[in-house]
Write an enzyme that holds these catalytic residues in place. Sequence first.
Site, short mmCIF file in Angstrom:
data_model
loop_
_atom_site.label_atom_id
_atom_site.label_comp_id
_atom_site.label_asym_id
_atom_site.label_seq_id
_atom_site.Cartn_x
_atom_site.Cartn_y
_atom_site.Cartn_z
CB SER A 1 -1.02 -0.04 1.20
OG SER A 1 -0.38 0.01 2.38
CE LYS B 1 -2.14 1.95 5.70
NZ LYS B 1 -2.11 1.51 4.46
#
Length: 199
Positions: A111, A149
């Site tokens: 991701s 993230k």
Amino acid sequence: MWVVLVRASLMGSLREGSGNKPLQLNPSPAVRQAQARVRSMLQNLLIETRARYLGPAAQDPAPLSRPISAVRIQLGFPSPAEDFQDDEIDLNRVLVRNPAATYMYKAEGWSMLHEGICDGDILLVDRSVTAHDGDIVVASWDGNQPACKVLRVAVDHIELHSRNPHFQPIVLSPGTEVEVFAVVGVARQMRRGGGRGLF
């Protein structure tokens, strides 16, 4: 993606109301195997980037000095290089600036691909560095496995964004207890023979 081509002479028989049964195309075993491989690759790209704890950085590691060339590496068309050495660097000091507060995690997932963080990379986290809006972080909340993230700080909540368009942001509701640590480096061991790439 696989495309099966049908001859134009067969297309007429597939028209609605033609009275013929639909044409059944059975892909060969090689095509089925390739399709399964493509599906598997696409599923791998949809795995969130988690951070698996590896341990703290060494407190007093032996110096790992390596020569560094004074010649800059060209990323475009190569130019004739001069053959001399400028200095040495200690890789431990380059990668770990604060050993007492530095920990290592292994990235698992894709991701963060567009940020250059790949599955299997080692994330260097410095817990003494204050994370700010827009920083790459390792975050943990509500007992979840830590995730790598991009931190986004709103007025009343925190969001964790991926760097892959296939992943939606994680929006943490106000009052959620979250630990956020800044990622200060990424280490990667390249594998020969193309073993590092996506496919």
